[in-house]
Structures are given as C-alpha cells and as structure tokens.
Design a protein around this motif. Structure first.
Motif, mmCIF file in Angstrom:
data_model
loop_
_atom_site.group_PDB
_atom_site.id
_atom_site.type_symbol
_atom_site.label_atom_id
_atom_site.label_comp_id
_atom_site.label_asym_id
_atom_site.label_seq_id
_atom_site.Cartn_x
_atom_site.Cartn_y
_atom_site.Cartn_z
ATOM 1 N N THR A 131 -1.748 -23.685 30.204
ATOM 2 C CA THR A 131 -1.053 -24.598 29.123
ATOM 3 C C THR A 131 0.205 -25.059 29.726
ATOM 4 N N GLU A 132 0.788 -23.987 30.185
ATOM 5 C CA GLU A 132 2.177 -24.450 31.023
ATOM 6 C C GLU A 132 2.142 -25.462 32.243
ATOM 7 N N VAL A 133 1.143 -25.057 33.016
ATOM 8 C CA VAL A 133 0.819 -25.903 33.956
ATOM 9 C C VAL A 133 0.420 -27.165 33.400
ATOM 10 N N THR A 176 0.861 -33.340 30.397
ATOM 11 C CA THR A 176 -0.389 -33.599 29.543
ATOM 12 C C THR A 176 -0.671 -32.266 28.498
ATOM 13 N N GLU A 177 -1.727 -32.300 28.023
ATOM 14 C CA GLU A 177 -2.338 -31.428 27.283
ATOM 15 C C GLU A 177 -3.802 -31.176 27.607
ATOM 16 N N GLY A 178 -4.218 -29.726 27.156
ATOM 17 C CA GLY A 178 -5.667 -29.513 27.463
ATOM 18 C C GLY A 178 -6.426 -29.398 26.092
ATOM 19 N N THR A 179 -7.535 -29.591 26.201
ATOM 20 C CA THR A 179 -8.501 -29.367 24.968
ATOM 21 C C THR A 179 -9.410 -27.961 25.316
ATOM 22 N N TRP A 180 -9.660 -26.959 24.474
ATOM 23 C CA TRP A 180 -10.231 -25.757 24.542
ATOM 24 C C TRP A 180 -11.292 -25.638 23.729
#
Length: 1012
Positions: free
Chosen positions: A436-438, A444-448
């Motif tokens: 998430t820090e990456v 950007t953000e990620g979906t999990w």
C-alpha cells in the motif's frame, strides 16, 4: 465407466459462418474443409483480439470447430500452412494468455461435452470447452463435484482452467488444478495424438517416450536449482511444472505416488500441446456448509488475523475490502446482500466457510470462530450465515469481485499485473501494508479481494493506461517483485503468466530453470507454433503497442443523441473525487468511455440465471455476446473497423439479435447497457441509410393507432383471409407463422365518452394516482387498463387519465427508439412531461401497465437532456404492482380479495421488470389473493421483444429464446394454473408458442376483488 454423448444444455442454433474477405490459403482451406465457423473478417478477429487483460492483438483468423474431427482437421491445416495456433475457451484470462497473432480456435461453442464418467473411481473425462458450473450441475445428482471453484465458474472452461493451473476459493482444502487433473489427451505440434497420464505403468506410446526421457533428464539435472529457486507456497503457477518428478513434492502428483506427465501440461497455457480431452479427479459434495462473515475495523487486522482463522480448519477464507463493499452497495442487485453481512462500517470483511457432513460440528466451528475473534479483541464481529440461500447470495457477490472493481467510472481502472502474488500467511499483513505504501508513493490506491486463506490477494492498483499508467505499472511491479522475493513468495500465484507476467518467469526462477523451460518447449513444439511468445521469449509487460489502448488510441469525435456525461470523468485514485473531464471526445461526453467499461471478463457468458444475454444463449456466438458487442462498438468508435463508426455494417450485424432486454444493465457488474448503445447505433444507421417501411410502420404505430383501432374489425378480417394475410406479411418482411395483434376500441376514448375522467384538480385529503395508459393497453388490450382502474378505485384512489381533448393519446416514444428515431421519441417525452407536470408537482404517482413503456420514464427519459423535469418524473413513475406494494407498505392501501377458482399462478417476468428490480412486486401482489400459490418461471427474454419476434429473419431466434425455459414451463403447468405476464409481447409469445392465454396482473387482481 459410462460413455456419454448427451449435450449438457440445449444445442445452440447453428449457422455456418465464413465471414471475411481474407483469401489466404489458410482461410480458403479452412472454409472449404471445415463444418464449423470460420471467420477472417476484421470485426470477428477484433472480437477475439482481447481477453480480460489490458492487451489487444489481432489474430490471423478464428475457427469454431463443430466437433473433434473438425478440431483435428483445423490443426492439420494450420500445420500445413505453418500457422501458429492459440486455443481459447471463455477468453477470460487476466494476463493475456488467450490473445496473439495466431489462428484462434474457440472450443466453447461445441467442444463442451462429458465424454466418460466413472462414479466409483470419481473421475470424469470432458472436452476442453465445457464450463465449470455446467459440469458441476451435471455431476450434482451423483453427489460429486469438481472442486476447483474459481470465481468465474459460470463462464470459464475446463480447458482454460487446465492451461492456467487455476486455483479457486477453496484451494486451501482441495488444492489447485494440478492436484485434480488425472490425464490429458492432447495433440502435439506435429499432429501426434498422445495420452499424458500417470507414470505408474510403462509408457507405450513411442512419441510420448521420446519426450519423457529428455524431460526426465532435464528435471534431474536441475534438481538442486529447482529445490533452491521454486517457491514453497501452494499458490505458484509460473512457468512449467518441471518438479513433477520430485515424488517428495505433493503438489504435483496423483494419489498413487507416481509422477503424472499430464501435470506438465497443466499451467502451460497451451504452449506445449493442444488438450482435446481432460480427465478430472472428483470430490464428494459436502452435505453441509456454514459461513461466518468477520467484520474488521482496519484492513491490517483482517490480514494479520487470517493466519489464526486458518488454524480453525475452514475450507475457504476470502477477503472483501472497503472499496468492493462500497461498489457493491451502489449496485441494486448486490446492496441487499452485502448489507446483511455488515456490522457497522468495516474496512474489510473475511468470508470464512466450513464444510462437511456433520452439521453439529460445523455449527461448533462457527461458535469457535466467534470465540476466536473475541479472544483477538473483536467480540461481536462475526455475522453467522448457516442457511444455504444467504451463503450463496454472498458468495455470488464475492465471485463478482473483479467485475465489481471494474465498475469504477472514469479513465482510471484497477489494473491486473501483480494481483496474484502469493506470500506465506505470517507475512501477509506486512506485505499488504508495504505494498500500500508503494501505491501511495506512485499517487494511487489499490483494490483488494480474494484468497486470504492462501496468501494470494487480488490486488489491483488504479491506473490510467491511456496516460502515465504504463510507467507506473513497471515501477510498481518492480517494487512488488522485490517484496515477494523478500517474503519467499510466488510472483505468479493463480492467473498465470501470459503477457503481463511472462517476463517475470526468468526473474522468479533464474536463468538455469528458464533455459530448462525453453528446452521443454522445444521438445514439444520445436517450431514455436502453439501460443507463441508465452512463457518462453515473452514481450515486456509494458509493451504499449500490445495494449488495448495503445499510443495514439482515441475515440473518434462523436455526436450522440443521448446524454453520456456520467461516464466522462477523471477521478483521484486516492480520494475517489472527480478531478476533470475524461477522454470522451463526443459533444455530449462519455459514450466511448461507457463502451470501454467492458473489461472482457465474460460474466455475460453465464447461462444459469438472470436475464443476460438471451441471444447469446441461443447462438453461443461471440458476436451476439454482450462482451462481443461491446468490443465491436469499441473498435468502431475508435476507427479500428472502418470509417463509418456507429453506422457501420459490422455494428449493425453485431446488434442485430440484441433484443434490448436490458439484462446487461442489471446483470453486468460493470454496467454495460447494450439497449442504450443500440439506440445510438440505430440512430446513426438511420441517419445515414434511412428507414424501411416495416420499421416505419412499427415506429409510428402510436401516431396511427387511433385510426387503426376504429377499423379493428376490418383488419382482423384481413388477418383471417389466408392469401391476404400471407401476402401482407411477406411484403412487409413479417413472419408468416405469427399472428398479428388485434386492434380494439380505445380505452381512453371510451372513458372520455362515458364522462368518467376526473379533473386534474386535487380533492383535499383524497388519495389520487395518474394512470398512464400506453398505446398497447389503450388500443389492443383495453381490458388491462379497465381492470387496473377498477382495482385502484376499489382501493379508494381517484384515478386521473392523461387525456387532452382533440389530441392524440400520450406515448413514451419507445417504438421510435427501436427504429433509431430519437428526435421523435424526444418529442413524445416532451408531451408526456408537460402532461404530468401538474401531478408530479404535488407528488402524485404516475402508474403504468406495460413495463417497457413505464420504465422508459425511469431510464431513457433521463438521457434526453430534460434535467430535473425528467428526474422528478422518474421518482414518481411506478409500475402498477410497484405502486400497490408501496401504498400497502405505507398503510394507505387495502383490497378485499377473495379466492379464485384457480389455485396456482405461474408468473413470467418482463425483461425490464427484472432489469429494474421490479419483478418481485408482481409476485407480492398475487400473494395477497387467498389460497393462490405463486411461482415464477426461471426465464430470460420471451423472445418477442417488441417487433423483433414478428420479423421474418428473427422468427427462429425468437422462438429459440422462448423455448429455453418459458414455453416449456407454460406447457407443463397444471390445468388450474393462471399464467401471468405483464408484457404485451410476452403474452403474445405465450399465445403463439404455447397456445395459452396469459393475463396482466391487473386482470387477475380485478377478478379476485370481492364485490360490494
């Protein structure tokens, strides 16, 4: 062992297709010698140029073999012509495995049968095109199932699952595909037909022996390197299963303890051989299942506590993150399901399933889960779901995870390239935190979501692949790979290598093992003809020329007639807020962006339930699939077909069998609305090519209906004169088998003559309602309107009829939309908006009888540019039964109903009722009738769809749609059963196809009214 040849489902309509102008020797021979479909035209190839990945590569041509003989012949011809070959099932690969510059062979239409079945041995042999859910439905009566239950089970094929080494939600208990394949019968690149199976017995086939010995030598030579470099996690599917000879490794062997050569083909992505039959190991169906949904206040806690939950012995632990929860809540089909699983506002939930034969033990497992979470500091966080229906509903939402994620509007989308990295459970929380820090470092953000139980999370960074997405993808992939290596995980953990992870195979395993993979490829396919450039010598993952949106991609300037601005947005990936207009270049904005919402995941290929997609169900052609149509539209609006855009012949052909049922509007999680696209395409076609007499007669029906109803008796007489009727139908292009609708005296005219038309003024304290009587119920079935009015008045309502002296009746304009005459439809909408404005202003509901007409007020009217006027009407527009249910729930309605002579009601839902979640009220109001048992037909479109079923060229397709489930159910009903259908077209189809009379729900309620 039982030999089987019975199809698993109704055979599709078969039209031999040889599209395309390609005159290559390859195309010519295939067309001449094959009985299946052969397609070399640009539109057909374009529909097979993509899968569920970010890539697009135009194939040489497409073959859909009719049977095994056709398949072998196609492979022979391709070999003679030195053409590469690419096997394809549902085309749902996430990494680009099923796209390439090759001859694509589609197994899914015909090569989908069960060949052998041995219940005692618990094995089944199938063709590669069989769909997982279809196979499990076939196995269920035998108490068995194939347990590699991937989320795309309604559409993915066993051949594709074998090629990818698929895993599924319950791999914790059942393993991956490689653990459940017994044998594969395959065709090699040189044409040899070989059997690959257990090595418990000596191999007799000399061609297999010629492969086996060098293969064994390679594996033994690299034994130390394999032990050092191959990850020890369950979920690792990269490269070839070169460790199959290591009998101490349980992940790739059969129960007899010997190596199984078929396991080398599992996960090979079709690069080594063409699998034509696959033998699978089956498992007993568990008798009971229970589900516990654990709510977590933080995402980190969900990941950190997964390892403790796994210790309880569940068969599945699946993640749903906050993004997926929010998107599910925005979907009307998913919202009521996801709400039942939530406690407060969790940032993540875990679906924890226990399964087995002892129900008491499973309930004890649920109690243990509850106790564990309390011990971990989260008391009361578990929602227990012991009943099967609730479990299935929630699992269906989880299975739709990918499509739910991809329903984000705007240019930024969750992109698949690191979503299958697998790490040991003890590192899962830290891995997700650091990743998430990456994402944040790259803005950007990620979906999990997905398989927390085995450390494989489907994580997708939100990237704009039209702008800076490729550069960010490369940077994020490199940092993610370093994390995976640090935690001794697998970079490719479920969805395979393909184009987006192929280059990482060498990085994961090192140069020695990668060189060994190249030797194995050469053993099987020395000329690199089977799915070339996958696993061995793949391109760079960020080769932009291979992207679906390559450099220079842009939709052509468009001038749509509907409002698409909601799709033309850009959002901040971190906040979700709109930041600027998107890349839509059309004047109204967003039409191209709406088309591009299709992510090609193939959810529209399902057959088991829902309304999508009736034409594909009867043809099983990619051209008639919602995905296929969306791809055709995307290619057209971006200039990749010709210069005609939406007015092209290819677009017209792709939409020819679209019945505008709106099933995709509801069932497609990304919101593809093909009915709305068809309006735009028909408008473009009509503007350029004009309109036929037949289409003009249908379109302008509301205008001449008053005159036709006055001569109803004369027109009915002409219908009964065989020569006149047949000549007239043939001249207009109508099906001679169809009966034509009967024109009758206008309900509104009769009401006006009787003087029973209340004034528009409101009576203080009175209950009032506007009854919008459409063209069909006004001029063809006035009894429906009469009985609806009677029921409303019996409930104490003042019923207002929309009539203006000296003016023709009001209309929703739907017949004009079907012909592409949007300007005429907009004029009708304007008239209706003006007429209802006084009522809407004081909150009076507008109630309609025909679903397609009334629901236009809640859908198409919003796209005409009428702003708040249309929005307010949409909020006050209800179907007859919806209004009754609402009023009763508010305590304003009471009906005195008596039992009917009939004791059962069989209800068919109109497509638009289902699409707008308006079908349940029909069953509800029928349930008010004492002693009446109500059941619904599990049906898709009836096949009439307005004028579609009348048209001679569509008659066969129309009847095939009806025969899927509707007409058989009507014919099999008991004698004392009422058939109920609110749609005019539906009632006509039932009358023509089953010689049965169907009634509008208003007529049934009126018959049940207890007389004063």
């Amino acid at each position: 062992m039982t030999k089987l040849s019975t199809p698993l489902a109704v055979a599709p309509l078969h039209f031999v297709r040889t599209q395309g102008a390609g005159q290559s020797p390859l195309a010519a021979r295939l067309r001449r010698e094959l009985r299946g479909d052969v397609m070399f035209d640009r539109a057909s190839r374009g529909r097979y140029a993509t899968d569920a990945s970010i890539y697009q590569i135009m194939p040489m041509g497409v073959v859909v073999p009719r049977d095994q003989q056709d398949l072998l012949l196609a492979l022979d011809i391709a070999r003679d012509q030195h053409a590469p070959v690419l096997a394809r099932g549902a085309g749902t690969s996430q990494c680009g495995q099923t796209v390439g510059e090759a001859l694509v062979i589609d197994n899914s239409k015909w090569l989908n049968q069960v060949v052998d079945f041995d219940a005692d041995a618990r094995t089944v042999t199938v063709e590669p095109g069989i769909v997982l859910d279809h196979l499990n439905a076939w196995l269920k009566p035998h108490g068995l199932w194939f347990p590699v239950d991937v989320s795309t089970g309604a559409q993915c094929t066993i051949g594709g699952m074998t090629g990818n080494n698929s895993c599924g939600s319950r791999s914790l208990a059942y393993g991956n595909m490689v653990h459940n394949v017994v044998a594969i019968d395959a065709v090699l690149a040189d044409g040899s037909q070989c059997h690959f199976g257990s090595l418990a017995e000596p191999v007799a086939d000399p061609r297999v022996r010629a492969i086996l010995e060098p293969l064994r030598q390679i594996a033994m030579r690299e034994r130390a390197e394999i032990a050092e470099r191959m990850p020890k996690v369950l979920r690792r599917v990269a490269g070839y299963n070169i460790d199959l000879f290591d009998c101490q490794n349980p992940r790739a062997y059969t129960d007899d303890g010997h190596a199984n050569l078929s396991h080398l083909l599992v996960g090979s992505e079709g690069t080594l051989a063409y699998s034509r039959q696959i033998t699978l190991k089956l498992s007993p169906l568990p008798r009971h299942k229970v589900l516990g949904v654990v709510n977590f206040p933080t995402f980190y806690q969900a990941m950190d506590m997964t390892r403790h939950i796994v210790g309880l012995g569940p068969v599945a632990v699946e993640l749903v993150d906050r993004t997926m929860i929010d998107l599910s809540m925005a979907n009307p089909a998913f919202r009521p399901v996801i709400e039942t699983a939530l406690r407060g506002e969790p940032q993540a939930i875990l679906l924890v399933e226990f399964a087995g034969d002892d129900s008491a033990k499973l309930h004890a497992d649920l109690a243990a889960l509850d106790e564990l979470m309390a011990d971990l500091g989260l008391p009361g966080s578990v929602v227990q779901m012991p009943d099967a229906r609730s479990q299935k509903a929630l699992w269906d939402v989880r299975k739709a995870g990918l499509n739910i994620m991809m329903s984000m509007k705007g240019d930024g989308k969750p992109v698949s390239f690191i979503e299958d990295c697998a790490v040991p459970l003890e590192h899962l929380a830290e891995y997700t935190r650091r990743l998430t820090e990456v994402f944040h470092r790259h803005g950007t953000e990620g979906t999990w979501y997905a398989h927390a139980s085995v450390g494989t999370l489907h994580v997708r960074p939100i990237l704009d692949m039209r702008r800076d997405g490729a550069a960010k993808m490369r940077a994020i992939a490199e940092e993610a790979a370093a994390l995976v290596r640090e935690y001794k995980g697998a970079y490719s953990g479920e969805h395979g290598d393909g184009l987006c992870r192929g280059e990482w195979v060498a990085w994961q395993y090192g140069p020695r093992i990668h060189a060994a993979f190249a030797e194995i490829k050469a053993l099987f396919d020395p000329d690199n003809r089977f799915n070339p450039d996958k696993i061995i010598r793949p391109p760079k993952m960020d080769t932009r020329e291979l992207f679906r949106f390559p450099p220079g991609y842009a939709p052509r300037p468009l001038a749509p007639v509907l409002d698409w601005s909601a799709w033309n947005v850009m959002r901040d990936p971190l906040t979700g807020e709109e930041t600027a207009p998107g890349t839509g270049t059309d004047a109204t904005g967003g039409l191209a962006a709406a088309v591009e919402m299709c992510n090609n995941n193939g959810h529209c290929r399902k057959f088991d339930a829902g309304t999508m997609c009736p034409s594909y169900r009867v043809t099983r052609d990619e051209q008639h699939l919602t995905r296929g149509r969306a791809n055709t539209l995307r290619l057209a609006v971006s200039g990749q077909l010709d210069d005609d855009g939406l007015a092209s012949a290819d677009v017209k052909a792709a939409l020819d069998l679209c019945v505008s049922c709106k099933g995709c509007k509801r069932d497609c999680p990304t919101g593809i609305d093909m009915a709305r696209f068809k309006i735009e395409a028909r408008h473009a076609w009509t503007q350029r090519h004009g309109i036929s007499l037949r289409d003009r007669l249908v379109a302008f029906m509301p205008r001449y209906a008053p005159l036709a109803s006055r001569f109803g008796a004369v027109l009915a007489l002409a219908e009964r004169i065989p020569g006149v009727s047949a000549w007239g139908k043939q001249a207009l292009g109508l099906a001679r088998q169809r009966s034509l609708p009967r024109w009758r005296a206008s309900f509104l005219s009769t009401a006006a003559r009787s003087g029973a038309t209340p004034a528009a003024a409101s009576v203080a304290g009175a209950k009032e309602v506007v009854l919008f009587v459409d063209t069909f119920n006004n001029h063809m079935e006035p009894d429906n309107a009469r009985d609806a009015r009677r029921v409303l008045e019996a409930a104490g309502y003042t019923v207002h009829l929309l009539m203006r002296p000296g003016e023709r009746p009001l209309c929703c304009g739907r017949t004009f939309l079907a012909a592409g005459l949007v300007d005429e439809a907009r004029l009708e909408a304007r008239r209706l908006l003006d007429a209802v404005a006084p009522y809407v202003a004081r909150g009076v509901a507008v109630v309609g009888l025909e679903p397609s007409c009334l629901l236009s007020l809640r859908d198409e009217f919003l796209g005409y540019g009428y702003g708040d006027e249309a929005r307010r009407l949409s909020e006050h527009a209800f179907l007859f039964e919806e209004f009754l249910v609402r009023e009763r729930a508010a305590g304003r309605l009471s009906l005195d109903l008596r039992p009917l002579p009939q004791r059962e009601a069989l209800v068919h839902g109109h497509c638009h009722q289902k699409a707008f979640d308006a079908f349940t009220p029909v069953q509800t109001v029928l349930g008010w009738i004492p002693q009446l048992k109500v059941s619904a037909v599990e049906s898709s479109c009836c096949g009439m769809a307005g004028s579609f079923g009348y048209e001679a060229e569509h008659y066969e397709t129309s009847m095939a749609m009806a025969e899927l489930s509707l007409l058989p159910a009507v014919r099999q009903r008991a004698d004392d059963t009422i058939v109920v259908a609110d749609g005019t077209s539906c009632r006509h189809q039932i009358a023509d196809g089953a010689s049965a009379r169907a009634l509008h729900v208003a007529r049934v309620l009126a018959a049940a009214l207890r007389e004063p």
